[in-house]
Design an enzyme around this catalytic site. Structure first.
Site, PDB file in Angstrom:
ATOM      1  N   GLU A 144      36.909  43.742  39.371  1.00  0.00           N
ATOM      2  CA  GLU A 144      35.412  43.631  39.759  1.00  0.00           C
ATOM      3  C   GLU A 144      34.866  44.951  39.941  1.00  0.00           C
ATOM      4  O   GLU A 144      33.605  45.530  39.727  1.00  0.00           O
ATOM      5  CB  GLU A 144      35.077  43.029  41.175  1.00  0.00           C
ATOM      6  CG  GLU A 144      35.338  43.578  42.380  1.00  0.00           C
ATOM      7  CD  GLU A 144      36.634  43.287  42.761  1.00  0.00           C
ATOM      8  OE1 GLU A 144      37.091  43.930  43.673  1.00  0.00           O
ATOM      9  OE2 GLU A 144      37.480  42.588  41.825  1.00  0.00           O
ATOM     10  N   HIS A 175      41.399  46.357  41.028  1.00  0.00           N
ATOM     11  CA  HIS A 175      40.489  45.480  41.275  1.00  0.00           C
ATOM     12  C   HIS A 175      39.665  45.490  39.996  1.00  0.00           C
ATOM     13  O   HIS A 175      38.829  46.398  39.619  1.00  0.00           O
ATOM     14  CB  HIS A 175      39.255  46.222  42.225  1.00  0.00           C
ATOM     15  CG  HIS A 175      39.885  46.513  43.581  1.00  0.00           C
ATOM     16  ND1 HIS A 175      39.330  45.557  44.818  1.00  0.00           N
ATOM     17  CD2 HIS A 175      40.566  47.228  44.263  1.00  0.00           C
ATOM     18  CE1 HIS A 175      39.737  45.835  45.707  1.00  0.00           C
ATOM     19  NE2 HIS A 175      40.448  46.911  45.547  1.00  0.00           N
ATOM     20  N   CYS A 223      44.217  42.695  43.905  1.00  0.00           N
ATOM     21  CA  CYS A 223      44.478  43.645  44.908  1.00  0.00           C
ATOM     22  C   CYS A 223      45.564  43.312  46.066  1.00  0.00           C
ATOM     23  O   CYS A 223      46.880  42.898  45.493  1.00  0.00           O
ATOM     24  CB  CYS A 223      43.229  44.152  45.696  1.00  0.00           C
ATOM     25  SG  CYS A 223      43.231  45.737  46.627  1.00  0.00           S
TER      26      CYS A 223
END
Length: 225
Positions: free
Chosen positions: A205, A203, A93
């Site tokens: 995750e 991202h 990010c």
């Protein structure tokens, strides 16, 4: 793809750098989800722990001035630079933007200058190829095209979808370091790679199975292209 090491009986550590910025809990949980029994994930602001880790992850959320400022305020910049020279290193990010030379966010901010180039604003009047106005920040799912054959893309299909939240995008001077691109009114860089450093704008995750696969690849990566 090659250069993914096999787990052995020696425990390895992944240090997630805590400099006060980033969704550290979700990043650490995602890493732990794909880690094997020999891998320990540590969220840390301790330079000694970062220096001793086998792999280092640099997260980032928010404005670049705050991110760079906190890296310096916490005294972690030397450890970050050291890790980028010595071991498998992943930035995510705003982390990718922090590795550039400069960002035009917040009136202009000098960054860590690992990758020559700048982070630029999409603009308040950003348009799609057909002239229709696009929302900024670029938020949600988008396809990522692989432009380098890299170990961290192992098991991830070309044009797989990842989750984005950002208003600025990186423009590296060396196009040979671009590992992935995305289209949002223009084709722009979303992944950079050089030697033992890999950085992405999205991202992992928040990107379901393909994001988890990238983290799994990182945990087993030996730092070679």
């Amino acid at each position: 793809m090659t250069n993914l090491t096999e787990s052995d009986t020696n425990q390895s550590t992944v240090a997630v750098i805590d400099y006060g910025m980033g969704n550290l809990h979700s990043v650490a949980k995602a890493l732990e989800h794909v880690a094997d029994e020999y891998t320990k994930v540590i969220v840390t602001s301790d330079p000694a722990v970062i220096d001793a880790a086998d792999r280092v992850l640099l997260p980032g959320v928010g404005a670049i001035r705050d991110c760079i400022g906190e890296m310096h305020n916490t005294g972690l910049v030397p450890s970050i630079r050291k890790a980028m020279k010595e071991k498998p290193f992943l930035a995510i990010c705003v982390g990718i933007q922090s590795l550039m030379s400069h960002s035009e966010e917040n009136g202009g901010v000098d960054c860590l200058n690992h990758f020559a180039g700048n982070a630029l604003f999409f603009g308040d009047n950003h348009r799609d190829h057909d002239g229709s106005k696009l929302k900024v920040p670029h938020m949600g799912w988008n396809q990522v095209k692989h432009t380098l054959n890299h170990p961290l893309w192992a098991g991830i299909p070309d044009n797989a979808r990842f989750y984005f939240v950002h208003s600025f995008y990186v423009v590296p001077e060396n196009k040979a370091e671009v590992a992935g691109t995305c289209d949002y009114g223009l084709e722009f860089c979303v992944a950079l790679a050089r030697d033992n450093v890999f950085a992405v704008q999205f991202h992992p995750e928040k990107s379901h199975k393909d994001g988890l696969q990238l983290y799994k690849n990182f945990i087993h990566w030996n730092g070679k292209p």
